[in-house]
Design an enzyme around this catalytic site. Structure first.
Site, PDB file in Angstrom:
ATOM      1  N   LYS A   1      -8.185   2.702   2.217  1.00 41.40           N
ATOM      2  CA  LYS A   1      -7.366   3.999   2.252  1.00 41.40           C
ATOM      3  C   LYS A   1      -7.567   4.961   1.163  1.00 41.40           C
ATOM      4  O   LYS A   1      -7.929   6.189   1.492  1.00 41.40           O
ATOM      5  CB  LYS A   1      -6.087   3.725   2.600  1.00 41.40           C
ATOM      6  CG  LYS A   1      -5.812   3.410   4.106  1.00 41.40           C
ATOM      7  CD  LYS A   1      -4.149   3.151   4.395  1.00 41.40           C
ATOM      8  CE  LYS A   1      -3.716   2.306   3.660  1.00 41.40           C
ATOM      9  NZ  LYS A   1      -2.238   1.610   4.167  1.00 41.40           N
TER      10      LYS A   1
ATOM     11  N   GLN B   1      -7.214  -2.459   3.948  1.00 47.86           N
ATOM     12  CA  GLN B   1      -6.320  -1.631   3.193  1.00 47.86           C
ATOM     13  C   GLN B   1      -6.593  -0.843   2.160  1.00 47.86           C
ATOM     14  O   GLN B   1      -6.195   0.309   1.888  1.00 47.86           O
ATOM     15  CB  GLN B   1      -4.935  -2.633   2.829  1.00 47.86           C
ATOM     16  CG  GLN B   1      -3.952  -1.803   1.918  1.00 47.86           C
ATOM     17  CD  GLN B   1      -2.731  -2.359   1.707  1.00 47.86           C
ATOM     18  OE1 GLN B   1      -1.867  -2.958   2.956  1.00 47.86           O
ATOM     19  NE2 GLN B   1      -2.552  -3.023   0.620  1.00 47.86           N
TER      20      GLN B   1
ATOM     21  N   GLU C   1     -19.453  21.785 -14.144  1.00 46.12           N
ATOM     22  CA  GLU C   1     -19.624  20.373 -14.704  1.00 46.12           C
ATOM     23  C   GLU C   1     -18.800  19.374 -13.898  1.00 46.12           C
ATOM     24  O   GLU C   1     -19.440  18.271 -13.497  1.00 46.12           O
ATOM     25  CB  GLU C   1     -19.454  20.390 -16.296  1.00 46.12           C
ATOM     26  CG  GLU C   1     -20.399  21.154 -16.986  1.00 46.12           C
ATOM     27  CD  GLU C   1     -19.832  21.449 -18.528  1.00 46.12           C
ATOM     28  OE1 GLU C   1     -20.973  21.416 -19.350  1.00 46.12           O
ATOM     29  OE2 GLU C   1     -19.048  21.319 -18.838  1.00 46.12           O
TER      30      GLU C   1
ATOM     31  N   HIS D   1     -40.053  21.467 -11.151  1.00 46.34           N
ATOM     32  CA  HIS D   1     -39.919  20.703 -12.291  1.00 46.34           C
ATOM     33  C   HIS D   1     -39.188  21.563 -13.340  1.00 46.34           C
ATOM     34  O   HIS D   1     -39.646  21.308 -14.512  1.00 46.34           O
ATOM     35  CB  HIS D   1     -41.369  20.456 -12.749  1.00 46.34           C
ATOM     36  CG  HIS D   1     -42.262  19.947 -11.619  1.00 46.34           C
ATOM     37  ND1 HIS D   1     -42.447  18.627 -11.401  1.00 46.34           N
ATOM     38  CD2 HIS D   1     -42.917  20.294 -10.680  1.00 46.34           C
ATOM     39  CE1 HIS D   1     -43.224  18.223 -10.667  1.00 46.34           C
ATOM     40  NE2 HIS D   1     -43.606  19.639 -10.083  1.00 46.34           N
TER      41      HIS D   1
ATOM     42  N   SER E   1     -13.505  26.579 -26.124  1.00 46.36           N
ATOM     43  CA  SER E   1     -13.433  25.442 -26.830  1.00 46.36           C
ATOM     44  C   SER E   1     -12.559  25.446 -27.780  1.00 46.36           C
ATOM     45  O   SER E   1     -11.945  26.760 -28.187  1.00 46.36           O
ATOM     46  CB  SER E   1     -14.750  25.514 -27.649  1.00 46.36           C
ATOM     47  OG  SER E   1     -14.620  24.602 -29.119  1.00 46.36           O
TER      48      SER E   1
ATOM     49  N   LYS F   1     -17.192  30.373 -27.286  1.00 48.13           N
ATOM     50  CA  LYS F   1     -17.403  29.614 -26.200  1.00 48.13           C
ATOM     51  C   LYS F   1     -16.747  30.164 -24.992  1.00 48.13           C
ATOM     52  O   LYS F   1     -15.657  30.515 -24.817  1.00 48.13           O
ATOM     53  CB  LYS F   1     -17.136  28.106 -26.496  1.00 48.13           C
ATOM     54  CG  LYS F   1     -17.797  27.558 -27.487  1.00 48.13           C
ATOM     55  CD  LYS F   1     -19.578  27.468 -27.073  1.00 48.13           C
ATOM     56  CE  LYS F   1     -19.552  25.845 -26.841  1.00 48.13           C
ATOM     57  NZ  LYS F   1     -20.532  25.736 -25.903  1.00 48.13           N
TER      58      LYS F   1
ATOM     59  N   SER G   1       0.965  -1.284   0.060  1.00 51.09           N
ATOM     60  CA  SER G   1       0.161  -0.049  -0.018  1.00 51.09           C
ATOM     61  C   SER G   1       0.886   1.324   0.021  1.00 51.09           C
ATOM     62  O   SER G   1       0.297   2.263   0.213  1.00 51.09           O
ATOM     63  CB  SER G   1      -0.907  -0.020   1.272  1.00 51.09           C
ATOM     64  OG  SER G   1      -0.111   0.103   2.390  1.00 51.09           O
TER      65      SER G   1
ATOM     66  N   ASN H   1      -2.003  -3.275  12.756  1.00 51.90           N
ATOM     67  CA  ASN H   1      -3.360  -3.253  12.805  1.00 51.90           C
ATOM     68  C   ASN H   1      -4.088  -2.036  13.717  1.00 51.90           C
ATOM     69  O   ASN H   1      -4.955  -1.384  13.329  1.00 51.90           O
ATOM     70  CB  ASN H   1      -4.059  -4.714  13.462  1.00 51.90           C
ATOM     71  CG  ASN H   1      -3.828  -5.519  12.437  1.00 51.90           C
ATOM     72  OD1 ASN H   1      -3.025  -5.622  11.335  1.00 51.90           O
ATOM     73  ND2 ASN H   1      -3.744  -6.815  12.981  1.00 51.90           N
TER      74      ASN H   1
HETATM   75  N1  ARG Z   1      -0.845  -1.817   5.392  1.00 53.82           N
HETATM   76  C1  ARG Z   1      -2.034  -2.135   6.071  1.00 53.82           C
HETATM   77  C2  ARG Z   1      -3.330  -1.467   5.827  1.00 53.82           C
HETATM   78  O1  ARG Z   1      -2.890  -0.272   5.198  1.00 53.82           O
HETATM   79  C3  ARG Z   1      -1.673  -2.355   7.510  1.00 53.82           C
HETATM   80  C4  ARG Z   1      -1.211  -3.695   7.683  1.00 53.82           C
HETATM   81  C5  ARG Z   1      -1.728  -4.534   8.350  1.00 53.82           C
HETATM   82  N2  ARG Z   1      -1.414  -5.975   7.616  1.00 53.82           N
HETATM   83  C6  ARG Z   1      -1.444  -7.293   8.288  1.00 53.82           C
HETATM   84  N3  ARG Z   1      -1.168  -7.978   7.610  1.00 53.82           N
HETATM   85  N4  ARG Z   1      -2.055  -7.269   9.323  1.00 53.82           N
HETATM   86  O2  ARG Z   1      -4.317  -1.639   6.273  1.00 53.82           O
END
Ligand code: ARG
Length: 490
Positions: free
Chosen positions: A320, A317, A285, A151, A272, A278, A20, A105
């Site tokens: 995110k 993950q 938009e 409307h 444009s 234009k 990530s 975690n």
């Molecule tokens: N990179 C992970 C996340 O963005 C966090 C890692 C947790 N990974 C794990 N294998 N327990 O959520």
């Protein structure tokens, strides 16, 4: 770095698939602060010696100065990259202790919470700025009479300021929704560890206080599993985006040659490549399409969490990028809209012309029959409906109907509540200005009501800004406090 049981290196394609790192840049700063607070706490409970603390903190401060340029080669995420960096800088004897009583975690939700907390504050200030721009525009356009549409057909007359204040009201609710989500975001998950806490005597309250949290997410399983507070936040963003999209759609319609009620500033228009005449409302938009994109991100997050078991799963993950992108899109869209509103010009004359040629005064006339002549509303509705039908057929205004024409129209529908002459006078008297003046219900576009709404919006706005600034100050103070303690140890 973490591979104690699996042998050898991970397959490089798999590493790329599950890393990530590319989405983690924006949480590195928070990962460093979280690591500093955690390390200080470990020292305070006797897990680290002073020298070890110093070496870890020095490494973390070096990482901070590098502004994100830490080597992430081979790392699955920023947490691994930062720990590897600290171990390289401080040595494994000291740096290898940083991850005691902690897991990625709890670390990842800590970082996200700290980032979203800042995003919420930034967005609250921007929404307040947009509301400010709307109220300012309203103050200048209280007398700009225009039709209001249901409307997309002319309904009743109103004023441009009334529309600006309507947007402001919706945005106050958007503000509150986003502001309120903060309460549930600003709770510390740190110390929940991987899923079920630790046998080491950590002080969760201490780390929460060092990082400026209002409290703890107590249950370690809940802290590492739940993503509902982020879903709540992104839902609020999707609703905000739909408010902005509605505003954009109105403004796009009013800026057409056919309506010509407003003109966008050149800085907020594109053109444009082919048609030199234009002037296109592209930023508006895109504001519409951003609402679709943010809703899509919300749907992605909901689908990711749906069906997951309790306890961290790697699926989480993928929330995110959706979350961070939804946040930054909401920020830029709100900023653009504030610019559009404060720079647009209104074409008051065209709005009035359209209002003068409109049958949108019909309800006002019917209400005069009710109040002045004691006609039951249902009959008044019939009478004015018949007169509008006649005028529309002749393509003239209501005021242009002669008493004889009125007489025959009333005869046809057998309505004798009012004499044709009196009716003629009433039709002639109902100018757009009068239509607005006689509106008296709370929240209607009469001048007095608009002044009241402007005044209310002004004082509400001051409070919105104050309470956001208080939060920003409190986060900032905790960071300053943390930095001070860190500096005493290095
Ligand atoms: N990179 C992970 C996340 O963005 C966090 C890692 C947790 N990974 C794990 N294998 N327990 O959520």
């Amino acid at each position: 770095m973490y591979r104690s049981r699996p042998k050898g290196k991970m397959d490089s394609d798999v590493l790329a698939f599950l890393s990530s790192i590319r989405h983690d840049e924006s949480i590195l700063y928070y990962d460093i602060l979280g690591s500093e607070a955690h390390t200080l706490m470990l020292y305070e409970i006797g897990i680290l010696k002073q020298q070890e603390l110093k070496r870890i903190l020095l490494a973390l401060e070096t990482a901070k100065k590098k502004h994100g340029i830490i080597d992430a080669e081979g790392a699955e995420d920023i947490h691994e990259a930062l720990e590897a960096f600290v171990i390289k800088e401080a040595g494994v004897d000291a740096g290898g202790k940083m991850h005691t009583a902690r897991s990625r975690n709890d670390q990842v939700v800590l970082d996200i919470r700290m980032k979203v907390r800042d995003d919420i504050n930034e967005l609250c200030i921007l929404i307040a700025e947009l509301i400010d721009a709307l109220v300012r525009k309203a103050e200048k356009t209280k007398n700009a009479i225009m039709p209001l549409y249901t409307h997309l057909q002319q309904g009743q007359l109103g004023t441009f300021s009334h529309v600006m204040l309507a947007y402001a009201e919706a945005l106050f609710r958007d503000f509150e929704r986003i502001y309120n989500a903060y309460e549930r975001i600003n709770q510390s998950p740190l110390g929940a560890c991987a899923i079920a806490g630790t046998s080491i005597g950590i002080d969760r309250e201490r780390t929460a206080a060092l990082l400026g949290f209002d409290g703890l997410i107590r249950n370690s399983l809940d802290a590492t599993t739940s993503r509902d507070s982020f879903i709540e936040y992104v839902s609020a963003l999707a609703i905000l985006a739909s408010t902005l999209a509605r505003m954009a759609e109105d403004l796009i319609i009013w800026s057409t040659q056919e309506f010509s009620f407003i003109e966008l500033d050149d800085r907020y228009s594109s053109t444009s490549s082919a048609m030199p005449q234009k002037k296109n409302p592209d930023p508006l938009e895109l504001t519409r399409s951003k609402a679709a994109i943010i809703s899509g991100r919300l749907a992605s997050i909901l689908c990711i969490v749906k069906g997951l078991p309790s306890g961290y799963s790697r699926d989480l993950q993928d929330i995110k990028p959706q979350l961070f992108e939804a946040s930054s899109t909401a920020v830029t869209t709100t900023k653009v809209m504030a610019g559009v509103i404060s720079t647009l010009t209104i074409k008051k004359r065209k709005m009035l012309d359209t209002s003068e040629k409109s049958y949108a005064i019909s309800l006002d006339i019917a209400e005069q029959l009710v109040t002045k002549n004691g006609v039951p509303f249902r009959r008044a509705h019939k009478i004015i409906g018949a007169l509008v039908s006649l005028a529309a057929k002749k393509n003239v205004l209501l005021a242009a109907l002669a008493p004889e024409e009125i007489a025959s129209a009333l005869d046809q529908i057998e309505q004798r509540d009012i004499s044709p002459q009196e009716m003629h006078e009433l039709l002639k008297s109902m100018t757009p200005e009068k239509s607005i003046q006689i509106r008296r219900s709370i929240g209607s576009p009469s001048l007095a009501e608009q002044d009241k709404m402007i005044q209310l919006a002004r004082s509400r706005l001051i409070r919105c800004r104050e309470k956001t600034q208080e939060r920003m100050k409190s986060v900032k103070n905790s960071y300053v406090g943390l930095a001070k303690i860190v500096s005493q140890h290095i």
